[in-house]
Motif scaffolding. Structure first.
Motif, PDB file in Angstrom:
ATOM      1  N   THR A 194      12.588   4.130 -36.428  1.00  0.00           N
ATOM      2  CA  THR A 194      11.695   2.864 -36.580  1.00  0.00           C
ATOM      3  C   THR A 194      12.381   2.020 -37.430  1.00  0.00           C
ATOM      4  O   THR A 194      13.013   2.072 -38.569  1.00  0.00           O
ATOM      5  N   ASP A 195      12.031   0.799 -36.824  1.00  0.00           N
ATOM      6  CA  ASP A 195      12.487  -0.376 -37.420  1.00  0.00           C
ATOM      7  C   ASP A 195      11.546  -0.767 -38.557  1.00  0.00           C
ATOM      8  O   ASP A 195      10.466  -1.127 -38.342  1.00  0.00           O
ATOM      9  N   VAL A 196      12.196  -0.433 -39.865  1.00  0.00           N
ATOM     10  CA  VAL A 196      11.262  -0.894 -41.248  1.00  0.00           C
ATOM     11  C   VAL A 196      11.790  -2.105 -41.984  1.00  0.00           C
ATOM     12  O   VAL A 196      11.398  -2.124 -43.284  1.00  0.00           O
ATOM     13  N   THR A 197      12.444  -2.804 -41.193  1.00  0.00           N
ATOM     14  CA  THR A 197      13.033  -4.276 -41.848  1.00  0.00           C
ATOM     15  C   THR A 197      12.257  -4.799 -42.733  1.00  0.00           C
ATOM     16  O   THR A 197      12.471  -5.272 -44.124  1.00  0.00           O
ATOM     17  N   GLN A 198      10.955  -5.238 -42.220  1.00  0.00           N
ATOM     18  CA  GLN A 198      10.185  -6.132 -42.931  1.00  0.00           C
ATOM     19  C   GLN A 198       9.593  -5.729 -44.013  1.00  0.00           C
ATOM     20  O   GLN A 198       9.501  -6.250 -44.882  1.00  0.00           O
ATOM     21  N   GLU A 199       9.280  -4.240 -44.023  1.00  0.00           N
ATOM     22  CA  GLU A 199       8.440  -3.916 -45.122  1.00  0.00           C
ATOM     23  C   GLU A 199       9.646  -3.518 -46.213  1.00  0.00           C
ATOM     24  O   GLU A 199       9.299  -2.884 -47.266  1.00  0.00           O
ATOM     25  N   SER A 200      10.853  -3.268 -45.715  1.00  0.00           N
ATOM     26  CA  SER A 200      11.867  -2.699 -46.891  1.00  0.00           C
ATOM     27  C   SER A 200      12.504  -3.574 -48.029  1.00  0.00           C
ATOM     28  O   SER A 200      12.466  -3.279 -48.930  1.00  0.00           O
ATOM     29  N   GLY A 201      11.998  -4.957 -47.631  1.00  0.00           N
ATOM     30  CA  GLY A 201      12.436  -5.808 -48.613  1.00  0.00           C
ATOM     31  C   GLY A 201      13.934  -6.240 -48.410  1.00  0.00           C
ATOM     32  O   GLY A 201      14.416  -7.418 -49.263  1.00  0.00           O
ATOM     33  N   LEU A 202      14.811  -5.676 -47.648  1.00  0.00           N
ATOM     34  CA  LEU A 202      16.119  -5.999 -47.143  1.00  0.00           C
ATOM     35  C   LEU A 202      16.149  -7.171 -46.257  1.00  0.00           C
ATOM     36  O   LEU A 202      16.450  -7.031 -44.962  1.00  0.00           O
ATOM     37  N   HIS A 203      16.081  -8.258 -46.865  1.00  0.00           N
ATOM     38  CA  HIS A 203      16.041  -9.618 -45.970  1.00  0.00           C
ATOM     39  C   HIS A 203      17.277 -10.337 -46.184  1.00  0.00           C
ATOM     40  O   HIS A 203      17.617 -10.812 -47.147  1.00  0.00           O
ATOM     41  N   ALA A 204      18.185 -10.122 -45.259  1.00  0.00           N
ATOM     42  CA  ALA A 204      19.326 -10.903 -45.306  1.00  0.00           C
ATOM     43  C   ALA A 204      19.736 -11.170 -43.600  1.00  0.00           C
ATOM     44  O   ALA A 204      19.634 -10.662 -43.139  1.00  0.00           O
ATOM     45  N   HIS A 205      20.393 -12.744 -43.966  1.00  0.00           N
ATOM     46  CA  HIS A 205      20.880 -13.150 -42.580  1.00  0.00           C
ATOM     47  C   HIS A 205      22.267 -13.597 -42.497  1.00  0.00           C
ATOM     48  O   HIS A 205      22.713 -14.242 -43.235  1.00  0.00           O
ATOM     49  N   GLN A 206      22.836 -12.514 -41.532  1.00  0.00           N
ATOM     50  CA  GLN A 206      24.384 -12.973 -41.394  1.00  0.00           C
ATOM     51  C   GLN A 206      24.483 -13.919 -40.595  1.00  0.00           C
ATOM     52  O   GLN A 206      24.396 -14.336 -39.469  1.00  0.00           O
TER      53      GLN A 206
ATOM     54  N   GLN B 276      22.219 -13.113 -37.117  1.00  0.00           N
ATOM     55  CA  GLN B 276      21.076 -12.285 -36.854  1.00  0.00           C
ATOM     56  C   GLN B 276      20.547 -11.609 -38.263  1.00  0.00           C
ATOM     57  O   GLN B 276      21.443 -11.194 -39.162  1.00  0.00           O
ATOM     58  N   ALA B 277      19.374 -11.168 -38.573  1.00  0.00           N
ATOM     59  CA  ALA B 277      19.020 -10.585 -39.712  1.00  0.00           C
ATOM     60  C   ALA B 277      19.493  -9.053 -39.831  1.00  0.00           C
ATOM     61  O   ALA B 277      19.572  -8.450 -38.608  1.00  0.00           O
ATOM     62  N   VAL B 278      19.847  -8.621 -40.661  1.00  0.00           N
ATOM     63  CA  VAL B 278      20.305  -7.182 -40.970  1.00  0.00           C
ATOM     64  C   VAL B 278      18.907  -6.277 -40.743  1.00  0.00           C
ATOM     65  O   VAL B 278      17.826  -6.588 -40.986  1.00  0.00           O
ATOM     66  N   ARG B 279      19.272  -5.108 -40.166  1.00  0.00           N
ATOM     67  CA  ARG B 279      18.046  -4.383 -39.668  1.00  0.00           C
ATOM     68  C   ARG B 279      18.071  -3.029 -40.444  1.00  0.00           C
ATOM     69  O   ARG B 279      19.215  -2.589 -40.866  1.00  0.00           O
ATOM     70  N   VAL B 280      17.106  -2.387 -40.926  1.00  0.00           N
ATOM     71  CA  VAL B 280      17.057  -1.200 -41.380  1.00  0.00           C
ATOM     72  C   VAL B 280      16.134  -0.358 -40.526  1.00  0.00           C
ATOM     73  O   VAL B 280      14.960  -0.479 -40.195  1.00  0.00           O
TER      74      VAL B 280
END
Length: 551
Positions: free
Chosen positions: A32-44, A450-454
């Motif tokens: 499951t893509d949990v990027t939004q709730e993870s707090g790991l918000h980075a755009h490369q 694009q944004a890093v994904r978790v």
């Protein structure tokens, strides 16, 4: 996540994390893509769109590192820049793992102030102080971020003797001379001046960005760790320069033939790949063509990007899977022993799915804990979107995930493995590791502009064992990079290697992860340390996150 280290002569285990009834469920793969709730918000960032030079297209990687030694995976995010300001990009980032798949940006307090155009990141404790450091390849001068052990990093690349090239790409830490510290192989790509774009080129009749063909190539570099915080360039005396420069993109330092002398595999773009056999005394000879690993089955050099290492055929030797350019296959070379390899891509059903894609990061991991390693690779084009659209090539592309089933790999789709498999992106690097402490392998994915994904692993069955190595001897790298771990559960045997340089421009958690059948309660372990020292343990309890100290 807590950890406990025990002397090797004890029965070793840590806390058991399996939920009641877990073993009764059937294993499956789902993320499951949990990027939004993870707090790991980075755009490369990697240049602008549409890209005008190859510099912008290859993009950056990712690195998992436990920088604060609290037992979990933190995340280092390299970042690029633009041709207009190649040394003034938005800067790299460091995210601390807070547990429960929550992260916070600690870049400022950690002293992360690297704004040059970065590409790959390799993690290892080069100065043997017990804290992992980060080597970052760049356009121009490379960077070595030394972990002070106080929650911060300092850039010491120049002082450590790591000279930059015009453009460095992949790299790998490993102890090539078995003296206890980490040496470093650095891949260099081609000469490309951001202020002077080369003329356009042609690919299958289409006008495309130039490179690497037609551009001057660069020799790779091999650095010997001198044990005092500095490195010495031994590229020429080691023998690696006996081969012509070949647009290197990735390297793995690992003992491929079991003689306890780490060899070096190098993935080159559009040319034969290298395999440097370690002759001892930090001397190497190139045997790629002789070994069978230099080319595909068709005898062609491939545009080798990503590298995965695993034991596909169960013979206890590291096999190599590489990702390549579109219209070509990604390639599986089985290790037959004595540094002989055979292309078995078609035999394992891996020859068709990769052809439409331009592939990058890859990895062998037992995502579903059924005692065999599954396979994944990530994709995304390098050419501008309008060029791709005109030819129906696909600029953004989906990942490809396989479940291992007996002697084949079966491709999974989004209906079973999660909606992220239909999410088309321009992906590049991936770091693999247990981000939330539940015993399975999660992923952090980088990409171009694009944004890093978790991606969280929602594994619902099976048991597991994570093995971390610690060498407490003074003057020795602590995490066992280069080691081989053998696990026996009854008659079933699995092998893992702790290797640096796998995936693409990325670093994963330096651990051995084993999935096990539901109901497994104990296993036996055999650790072959990089210098050949053998250590065995019986009746190790699972599931567990285990730290093995060298005896």
């Amino acid at each position: 996540m807590s950890r406990y280290a025990f002397p090797a002569f004890f029965l070793l285990w840590t806390y058991a994390c399996g939920a009641p009834g877990d073993d009764a469920q059937s294993a499956s793969i789902h993320f499951t893509d949990v990027t939004q709730e993870s707090g790991l918000h980075a755009h490369q960032i990697s240049g602008v769109d549409p890209p005008t030079m190859l510099l912008e297209s290859i993009s950056t990687g990712i690195a998992l590192i436990d920088f604060d030694q609290d037992g979990d995976c933190d995340v280092f995010v390299p970042n690029g820049a633009t041709i207009a300001q190649p040394n003034l990009g938005p800067g790299c980032s460091l995210f601390e793992n807070l547990g429960d798949l929550r992260f916070r940006d600690v870049s400022a307090q950690a002293g992360i102030d690297l704004t040059r155009w970065c590409y790959g990141a390799t993690v290892g404790d080069y100065d043997n102080d017990g804290f992992d450091d980060i080597f970052v390849t760049c356009l121009g001068e490379n960077a070595l971020l030394r972990n002070t052990g106080k929650g911060a990093f300092e850039e010491v690349g120049h002082a450590a003797g790591l000279r930059g090239a015009v453009w460095s790409t992949g790299s790998s830490f490993g102890d090539i001379d078995n003296d206890g510290d980490l040496d470093l192989y650095v891949c260099n790509y081609c000469v490309l001046d951001p202020s002077a774009p080369p003329p356009y080129s042609s690919f299958v009749g289409v006008r495309v960005l130039a490179g690497p063909m037609g551009l001057p190539d660069l020799d790779d570099q091999l650095y010997l760790n001198q044990g005092d915080g500095t490195f010495r360039d031994i590229s020429e005396e080691s023998g690696i320069l006996a081969q012509p420069a070949s647009w290197g993109l990735g390297a793995v330092i690992l003992d491929f033939d079991g003689d306890h002398l780490p060899d070096i595999y190098v993935g080159n773009d559009s040319r034969a790949c290298f395999l440097f056999r370690n002759l001892g005394g930090a001397r190497f000879e190139e045997v790629g063509v002789f070994s069978g690993i230099a080319f595909s089955e068709e005898g062609e050099g491939q545009a080798t990007m990503g590298i995965a290492v695993g034991d596909v055929d169960g013979n206890g030797l590291p096999d190599v899977f590489t990702t390549n350019f579109m219209f070509d296959t990604n390639t599986l070379h089985l290790n037959l022993g004595d540094l002989l390899f055979e292309d078995r891509t078609m035999a394992y059903g891996l020859h068709l799915d990769s052809r439409p894609y331009l592939s990058w990061a890859t990895g062998f991991f037992d995502f579903d804990h059924d005692s065999d390693e599954d396979l994944i690779f990530f994709n995304g084009n390098i050419y501008p979107q309008d060029v791709c659209q005109a030819r129906d090539w696909g600029y953004n592309q989906p990942p490809v995930l396989y479940a291992r089933e007996a002697d084949q790999f079966r491709r999974l789709d989004a209906s079973s493995a999660g909606a992220w498999l239909d999410d088309e992106r321009c992906d590049r690097g991936t770091g693999f590791g247990d981000l939330d402490g539940d015993g399975d392998v999660d992923m952090v994915v980088s990409g171009r502009n694009q944004a890093v994904r978790v991606l969280r692993n929602d594994r619902d069955g099976g048991a597991w064992l994570i093995v971390r190595l610690e060498d407490p001897r003074p003057g020795h790298e602590h995490s066992g990079i280069g080691a081989k771990i053998k696990l026996s559960a009854g008659s079933a045997v699995q092998h893992r290697w702790i290797a640096s340089g796998v995936s693409f421009f990325a670093s994963s958690a330096p651990v051995a992860h084993f999935g096990l059948p539901a109901g497994t309660r104990e296993v036996a372990l055999e650790v072959s340390w990089p210098d050949g020292h053998l250590q065995t343990m019986e009746r190790v309890k699972v599931p567990a996150d285990l730290v093995v100290q060298r005896d």
